[in-house]
Design a protein around this motif. Structure first.
Motif, PDB file in Angstrom:
ATOM      1  N   VAL A   1      20.119  -0.319 -63.516  1.00 19.91           N
ATOM      2  CA  VAL A   1      21.184   0.509 -62.942  1.00 19.91           C
ATOM      3  C   VAL A   1      20.632   1.878 -62.577  1.00 19.91           C
ATOM      4  O   VAL A   1      20.899   2.415 -61.493  1.00 19.91           O
TER       5      VAL A   1
ATOM      6  N   SER B   1      26.629  -1.157 -57.876  1.00 17.41           N
ATOM      7  CA  SER B   1      27.630  -1.265 -58.932  1.00 17.41           C
ATOM      8  C   SER B   1      27.137  -2.250 -59.985  1.00 17.41           C
ATOM      9  O   SER B   1      26.306  -3.124 -59.709  1.00 17.41           O
ATOM     10  N   ARG B   2      27.633  -2.108 -61.187  1.00 12.29           N
ATOM     11  CA  ARG B   2      27.245  -3.024 -62.254  1.00 12.29           C
ATOM     12  C   ARG B   2      27.654  -4.457 -61.922  1.00 12.29           C
ATOM     13  O   ARG B   2      26.933  -5.408 -62.236  1.00 12.29           O
ATOM     14  N   LYS B   3      28.803  -4.603 -61.280  1.00  9.26           N
ATOM     15  CA  LYS B   3      29.291  -5.929 -60.918  1.00  9.26           C
ATOM     16  C   LYS B   3      28.347  -6.593 -59.922  1.00  9.26           C
ATOM     17  O   LYS B   3      27.959  -7.755 -60.082  1.00  9.26           O
TER      18      LYS B   3
END
Length: 233
Positions: free
Chosen positions: A42, A49-51
């Motif tokens: 990250v 985005s983390r998603k």
């Protein structure tokens, strides 16, 4: 393996089935020096985005490019790393990096930068003939970042962190390192200005400079852009 998007019996289409999604090659770039935790990824991929990172990692696992591994206690954390196919893909990125080097231009205030990013290109574009018969480690300290290269008779590997018994240690700041990577300043000029310090035996420094010649990398970028000199007019 996920369903192929292109469904074309073509080598380029097969490659793009794996590497064509946005962020995919940058994830491979982040993992090229070695295993990384999710939080490290990250940090190394500003804007993702983390998603989306989770989705991309899952797809790369399905394609056999990335694998997950649990670290031994006391770390007891999960890391992501490249498989053999993933390392092959990282190596295959070198000509694309060389081409991109010629398009870097001036760094904008909004451009993110990490010291280890140019190092990935250095491995793929290094002069392996010059590395033949060499067995040395080269330490780079850029601001608060540290990474090193191990050279073993033509084989060159990039690693995060600090090395033991480095033959050469280069120390600089992030801004100078970015300018060196883009060709805005030369190794000699940075050293003369005191923006880059080099510690090591002179012959080892000479070997390092030959193996990791920035001019050679930029020349490869020009050759990729203009493969036929006659096309220059």
């Amino acid at each position: 393996m996920p369903e192929h998007r292109y469904q074309q019996y073509c080598a380029l289409a097969r490659a793009l089935d794996v590497a064509g999604d946005r962020w995919t090659l940058l994830i491979v770039r982040e993992l090229a020096p070695g295993p990384r935790r999710f939080t490290d990824l990250v940090d190394g991929l500003p804007g993702i985005s983390r998603k989306l990172l989770t989705e991309r990692l899952r797809a790369l696992e399905g394609d056999g490019i990335v694998a997950r591994r649990e670290l031994e206690p006391p770390a007891a954390r999960q890391v992501y790393e490249l498989t053999d196919d993933g390392r092959d893909l990282a190596h295959a990125m070198a000509p694309l990096i060389a081409w991109g080097a010629s398009r870097l231009g001036e760094r904008k205030p909004t451009d993110s930068f990490r010291a280890r990013w140019p190092a990935v290109g250095m491995v793929g574009l290094a002069d392996r003939e010059a590395a033949q018969g060499v067995g040395e480690t080269y330490q780079y300290v850029v601001g608060r970042s540290a990474f090193h290269f191990t050279v073993d008779d033509g084989s060159i590997r990039l690693h995060d962190g600090w090395a033991q018994d480095a033959a050469v240690t280069l120390t600089t700041d992030e801004a100078t390192w970015a300018d060196l990577a883009s060709g805005r300043i030369s190794f000699s000029s940075a050293t003369a200005k005191g923006a880059l310090s080099v510690a090591g035996e002179p012959q080892a420094v000479k070997r390092l400079r030959k193996i990791f010649s920035r001019n050679r990398m930029l020349a490869q970028g020009e050759a990729t852009t203009n493969p036929d000199p006659g096309l220059k007019g």
